[in-house]
Write a protein that holds these residues in place. Structure first.
Motif, PDB file in Angstrom:
ATOM      1  N   ARG A 394      17.817   8.045  -5.518  1.00 51.63           N
ATOM      2  CA  ARG A 394      17.141   8.198  -5.084  1.00 51.63           C
ATOM      3  C   ARG A 394      15.495   8.782  -5.800  1.00 51.63           C
ATOM      4  N   HIS A 396      13.743  10.527  -5.380  1.00 55.29           N
ATOM      5  CA  HIS A 396      13.091  12.174  -5.531  1.00 55.29           C
ATOM      6  C   HIS A 396      14.222  12.664  -6.372  1.00 55.29           C
ATOM      7  N   GLU A 397      15.414  12.243  -6.770  1.00 53.58           N
ATOM      8  CA  GLU A 397      16.441  12.946  -7.802  1.00 53.58           C
ATOM      9  C   GLU A 397      15.758  12.154  -8.983  1.00 53.58           C
ATOM     10  N   ILE A 418       5.844   4.296  -7.652  1.00 53.67           N
ATOM     11  CA  ILE A 418       7.184   3.288  -6.593  1.00 53.67           C
ATOM     12  C   ILE A 418       6.264   1.734  -7.411  1.00 53.67           C
ATOM     13  N   GLY A 425      10.293  -4.910  -9.378  1.00 46.84           N
ATOM     14  CA  GLY A 425      11.732  -5.007  -8.872  1.00 46.84           C
ATOM     15  C   GLY A 425      12.569  -4.493  -8.382  1.00 46.84           C
ATOM     16  N   GLU A 428      14.477  -0.041  -3.820  1.00 44.22           N
ATOM     17  CA  GLU A 428      15.567  -0.526  -2.794  1.00 44.22           C
ATOM     18  C   GLU A 428      15.263   0.311  -1.861  1.00 44.22           C
ATOM     19  N   ARG A 429      15.149  -0.283  -0.342  1.00 43.16           N
ATOM     20  CA  ARG A 429      14.436   1.032   0.719  1.00 43.16           C
ATOM     21  C   ARG A 429      15.676   0.189   1.460  1.00 43.16           C
ATOM     22  N   MET A 430      16.407   1.758   2.447  1.00 37.27           N
ATOM     23  CA  MET A 430      16.574   2.509   3.103  1.00 37.27           C
ATOM     24  C   MET A 430      16.543   1.633   4.330  1.00 37.27           C
ATOM     25  N   SER A 431      14.942   2.308   4.847  1.00 39.99           N
ATOM     26  CA  SER A 431      14.104   1.978   5.937  1.00 39.99           C
ATOM     27  C   SER A 431      13.090   2.586   5.057  1.00 39.99           C
ATOM     28  N   GLY A 434       9.147   6.899   2.804  1.00 43.29           N
ATOM     29  CA  GLY A 434       9.068   7.457   1.934  1.00 43.29           C
ATOM     30  C   GLY A 434      10.392   7.548   1.344  1.00 43.29           C
ATOM     31  N   ASP A 435      11.163   8.284   2.305  1.00 46.58           N
ATOM     32  CA  ASP A 435      12.210   9.505   1.208  1.00 46.58           C
ATOM     33  C   ASP A 435      13.386   8.050   1.698  1.00 46.58           C
ATOM     34  N   ALA A 436      13.513   7.533   1.928  1.00 40.33           N
ATOM     35  CA  ALA A 436      14.493   6.178   1.488  1.00 40.33           C
ATOM     36  C   ALA A 436      13.990   5.221   0.585  1.00 40.33           C
ATOM     37  N   TYR A 438      15.331   4.020  -3.221  1.00 41.19           N
ATOM     38  CA  TYR A 438      16.207   4.490  -4.410  1.00 41.19           C
ATOM     39  C   TYR A 438      15.512   3.179  -4.993  1.00 41.19           C
TER      40      TYR A 438
END
Lengths: 443, 534
Positions: A394, A396-397, A418, A425, A428-431, A434-436, A438
């Protein structure tokens, strides 16, 4: 050890009279630089660091020519056509390409006469930072010919004793450095291509974090990572970016003036015959000690003030720790005494820090002055180190991992990071929030 | 009430964008909102899950902001709140919001105390944050979240159910076509020529009173099935090529802007606008295509040359209320959106249509479907092999050998020392066992996962997005990646690193310098056979 609290926790021979106070401010620990003579060669530093990491050194003097000869002998015995050795000689040895097959080949520069005093001092920064970390060997994927070369080399290696002379001043950085070394060691090709950048980064962040942490000794606790703000090298350093302005280059530069004064004093306080300890740990020992530290420290403080002709006002404390504070105050004061050449010595020292350890991380930005920057290569390296064996992390991590290594960024630089990751490249966005986000590593 | 006012409910700035529990039965706009609502598959699954929830169960409804979580929760909370607790978390930010995490801690604590079923609407980023930052007293829930995020379904407790909008893809890829049930249904319902459609009633009423306007022209054009299809295709391209998430809110606003924008539908579509989808779609503007036919059209239009077929196109457009197109770009855009419409059949369109076709999307979609539906049959292997042999493995080989382009097929460059190149022969082929195993996993629309093996050693799976696929194809055609193609380079480098690790295990090496070629074989027992010396 129970007995510890009854023994004197600092130098038993600490000067108690004006006449006993040494005239000179010596520094032999915790920092690799001196006021001059700091030129070093990365190849030698790398060789020395790897020698300590592997706990290996040459059995006896072993020149490159000797190694070349031994490889020739070994291969000629095995080759169906001895003349083929000429091809291998041209491939691997004439231009020293053999050094790029394994980090162990870099041990050639770790031999006496292959490094100078400054190389050794710089390497000791990293050797002490790694605190007895060990890698038994690298897992290079070598072809069968290269494996022969490595066998020849290993036959000439012996075990080396590594003695740690200093307890880590910055345990959080030691932990990160150890983890990163383990990761890099699992990727020998990446280590070979990036080790200089890796050490260069840690040399800088050690200097920076030490300069920030060195005043934070009264807590008697391990220092945490101190906020120090960076921008990416393509960003503007606007005046409204408060953290960048107040907690960036300016903070680092001002704090650097404390390093030499405090470390030279700490040198005088160290017990002989023991690993040297950080000031925060010295303070802890003094605080917990049953020995009457107060009188010794007070006598030293008064003697030091007298010997250095200082008029610093001392706090009349009933506690030993208070007198330690007085001593720290005095050592800083001596380097502000314009009647002596000490201020210019310290200024020169700070200049050497920037010149040798911080040069890759400082940029001049005209009216904005100097700022601390991360260029793209260091950003990618740090990202790979923080993610390490995970597939992705993530965002954040990832930032927390940067912070553990002394790199803080404000919201604006977070956005730039970002964008940077998107450009290369490995986002990886899970949504679409911004918080998702990776981030993947690039190796 | 007129058509423009009614369409306003679609705008992202409309108070109707997100449902509330306010009583709006007397509101004049309520009838339009109620009409336009589309029940989705995830909502059907959600409703079914609600009826079967038991004491201690937790249902997580996860997605992006704007997916429609609150819409669904609002619709059902009134009906079920007597026996089920509903909690909607609206947090999304770059850093974990400690307040939101504490709120969730409290929520889970209450749920454990009361054992009432819980429905949690939550942004998927917040799930990741909570899994890391949540209270240790909820480690059971944190483990469940991690299992879900890692697609590790066997480690999800039986009393936890996750409905993820991402697993209800808004596009379906199949052999024949790409569809989006949601977008298609929404547009169709909005523009349906039925007496039950209150929007259509306003449309008819306005035409009868004041004749066609741009608004009515746009509404009418969007009602054509073929135009709808073209719009859906553009949305899919935005999703695949620009990685733009399609959420209900974004889609509604998109529809609002293309109908009510200041130009005709086809210009509104391609001239950008204050909408994420539009800002991406503008890069697909057909007037930027450079082919002979398109350039000829622009030249002819500028010269004012009269052409019978062109006049027919103008006449056909007028029937839909499209007047006064005064630049060739707009005509090209019009031609593009009606390219599949029978009522616009004319020679001009037939010529341009071929230039408007996009084979990359079709090729990507085809491979995506092949990987998802792989059944191990010979015919499917044959089709998959085309992608692997001609695109993936060929581009890996070409890229790996960029410093040694004369090497044979199946021979890979390993390293170079002082001008001498080392190469090894490797057998690289698709890993059908892993492809079959992977096809059972939930498929994400943005990529499919390729599996190859080197000398029977599997490599790490490789996610293939449409952008990566495009670059792989270009590499096979001779293109050399540069620093702006880092995505392809990183993935290729990773595959090649693994491939070269395998190469270094070989007991046969080829060494090449200029026109000299040597072969060295490790025969065992400390004996290296050398050939090629002259």
């Amino acid at each position: 050890m129970i007995n510890d609290q009854y023994s004197v926790p600092f130098n038993e021979n600490l000067a108690q009279t004006k006449e006993d106070v040494p005239n000179k401010n010596a520094l032999n620990s915790y920092f690799p630089l001196r006021t001059k003579g700091n030129d070093f060669e990365w190849d030698a530093v790398i060789g020395l660091v790897l020698s300590s990491l592997l706990r290996k050194e040459m059995k006896s003097k072993y020149s490159y020519e000797d190694f070349n000869h031994d490889c020739k002998k070994s291969l000629e015995e095995k080759l169906s056509e001895s003349e083929f050795w000429q091809v291998l000689q041209q491939m691997y040895f004439d231009e020293k390409d053999v050094f790029s097959i394994s980090p162990e080949l870099l041990l050639f520069r770790a031999q006496k006469n292959e490094f100078n005093t400054s190389d050794q001092r710089i390497s000791s920064l990293f050797i002490n930072l790694m605190q007895a970390e060990r890698v038994s060997q690298f897992d290079e994927k070598l072809n069968f010919i290269e494996q022969e070369f490595l066998c020849v080399l290993r036959a000439h290696l012996k075990d080396k004793q590594v003695k740690i002379k200093e307890e880590s001043y910055l345990p959080h950085l030691t932990n990160a450095f150890k983890a990163d070394l383990r990761f890099l060691s699992s990727k020998p090709k990446y280590l070979l291509s990036e080790f200089k950048h890796f050490l260069s980064f840690y040399g800088f962040t050690y200097a920076a974090q030490l300069s920030l942490a060195i005043s934070d000794w009264i807590t008697c606790e391990e220092p945490k990572s101190k906020p120090l703000y960076f921008i990416m090298d393509h960003e503007k350093a606007s005046n409204e970016r408060t953290h960048v302005k107040l907690h960036g280059y300016k903070l680092f530069s001002e704090s650097s003036f404390k390093v030499f004064p405090i470390l030279t004093m700490l040198e005088q306080l160290q017990k002989e015959g023991q690993a040297k300890v950080p000031l925060w740990k010295m303070a802890e020992k003094i605080k917990l000690s049953e020995y009457d530290c107060l009188n010794k420290l007070r006598n030293f403080a008064l003697a030091f003030r007298s010997q250095r002709n200082l008029d610093t006002k001392l706090e009349d404390s009933e506690q030993a720790i208070g007198w330690l504070g007085n001593i720290v105050k005095l050592t800083e004061a001596q380097f502000r005494d314009d009647k002596t050449d000490r201020p210019s010595i310290n200024k020169k020292y700070v200049g050497e820090i920037e010149k040798y350890l911080a040069y890759g991380f400082i940029q001049s930005r005209g009216r904005s002055g100097k700022v601390l920057v991360l260029n793209q290569d260091y950003t990618i390296l740090l990202t790979n180190l923080v993610i390490a064996h995970e597939d992705k992390l993530r965002f954040h991590e990832l930032l927390l991992g940067f912070q553990q290594r002394g790199i803080f960024v404000d919201k604006q630089t977070e956005q730039e990071l970002i964008k940077f990751y998107e450009r290369i490249g490995n986002i990886e966005r899970m949504s679409d929030s911004g918080d998702a986000v990776y981030v993947r590593k690039t190796i | 009430m007129n058509l423009e006012q009614a369409l306003g409910i679609l705008s992202k700035s409309s108070p109707y964008a997100v449902s509330t529990e306010l009583d709006n039965s007397q509101d004049k706009l309520a009838v339009y909102k109620k009409y336009i609502y589309i029940e989705t598959e995830i909502e059907a699954d959600f409703a079914q899950s609600l009826t079967s929830m038991n004491s201690g169960d937790i249902l997580f409804l996860c997605g992006s902001s704007g997916d429609g979580k609150s819409e669904i929760l609002t619709r059902y909370s009134q009906q079920f709140k007597s026996r089920i607790d509903f909690h909607l978390d609206a947090t999304h930010s770059f850093s974990p919001d400690q307040t939101a995490i504490e709120a969730l801690d409290d929520r889970f604590l209450k749920t454990k105390q009361t054992q009432r079923p819980l429905v949690l609407g939550v942004n998927i980023g917040m799930l990741g944050n909570y899994a890391e930052e949540g209270s240790t007293s909820h480690d059971d829930i944190k483990s469940s979240l991690k299992a879900f995020l890692d697609s590790n379904s066997q480690n999800i407790p039986e009393n936890h159910r996750y409905l993820d909008f991402e697993h209800y893809p808004k596009f379906k890829l199949s052999q024949e076509e790409c569809t989006s049930e949601f977008a298609d249904s929404l547009i169709h319902k909005l523009t349906n020529t039925s007496l039950e459609n209150p929007f259509y009633a306003l449309y008819q009423n306005q035409i009868q009173k004041t004749g066609h306007s741009r608004l009515t022209a746009n509404f009418g054009l969007l009602g054509l099935e073929s135009v709808r299809k073209t719009v859906v295709d553009l949305l899919l391209k935005a999703r695949l090529i620009k990685d733009q998430f399609l959420t209900a809110r974004t889609l509604l606003d998109f529809i609002h802007q293309i109908i009510t924008g200041k130009s005709y539908l086809f210009d509104n579509l391609f001239l950008g606008g204050d909408n994420d989808l539009l800002s991406h779609i503008r890069s697909f503007d057909p007037s930027n295509i450079h082919t002979r036919k398109v350039d000829e059209f622009i030249l002819q239009f500028s010269l004012g040359i009269e052409d019978e077929e062109f006049l027919l196109l103008e006449k056909q457009a007028r029937e839909y209320g499209v007047f006064e197109i005064n630049n060739p770009q707009s005509y090209l855009r019009l031609a593009y959106i009606v390219k599949n419409e029978a009522e616009f059949d004319n020679a001009y369109l037939n010529d341009l249509r071929r230039d408007f076709e996009n084979t990359l999307v079709a090729r990507f979609a085809n491979n995506w479907v092949l990987h998802k539906d792989f059944d191990g049959s010979g015919s499917q292997k044959k089709e998959l092999n085309l992608f692997y042999k001609e695109v993936l493995i060929a581009s890996i080989h070409k890229y790996c050998n960029r410093h040694a382009p004369t090497l044979d097929k199946d021979t890979f460059f390993v390293a170079q020392y002082n001008g001498f190149k080392i190469a090894a022969e490797l057998e690289v082929k698709p890993n059908f066992v892993e492809i079959a195993a992977n096809s059972a996993n939930p498929a994400r629309i943005g990529y499919f996962v390729a599996h190859i093996q080197v000398d029977d050693q599997p490599l790490i799976p490789m996610p293939i997005s449409i952008k990566l696929m495009e670059l792989l194809i270009k590499i096979t055609q001779g293109y050399r990646p540069n620093k702006h193609d880092k995505n392809a380079v990183l993935l290729l480098d990773e595959a090649i690193d693994q491939l070269l690790n395998q190469a270094n295990r070989k007991n046969v090496l080829t060494i090449i310098k200029d026109d000299r070629r040597y072969k060295v074989t490790d025969e065992g027992d400390s004996y290296f056979e050398v050939s090629g010396l002259v």
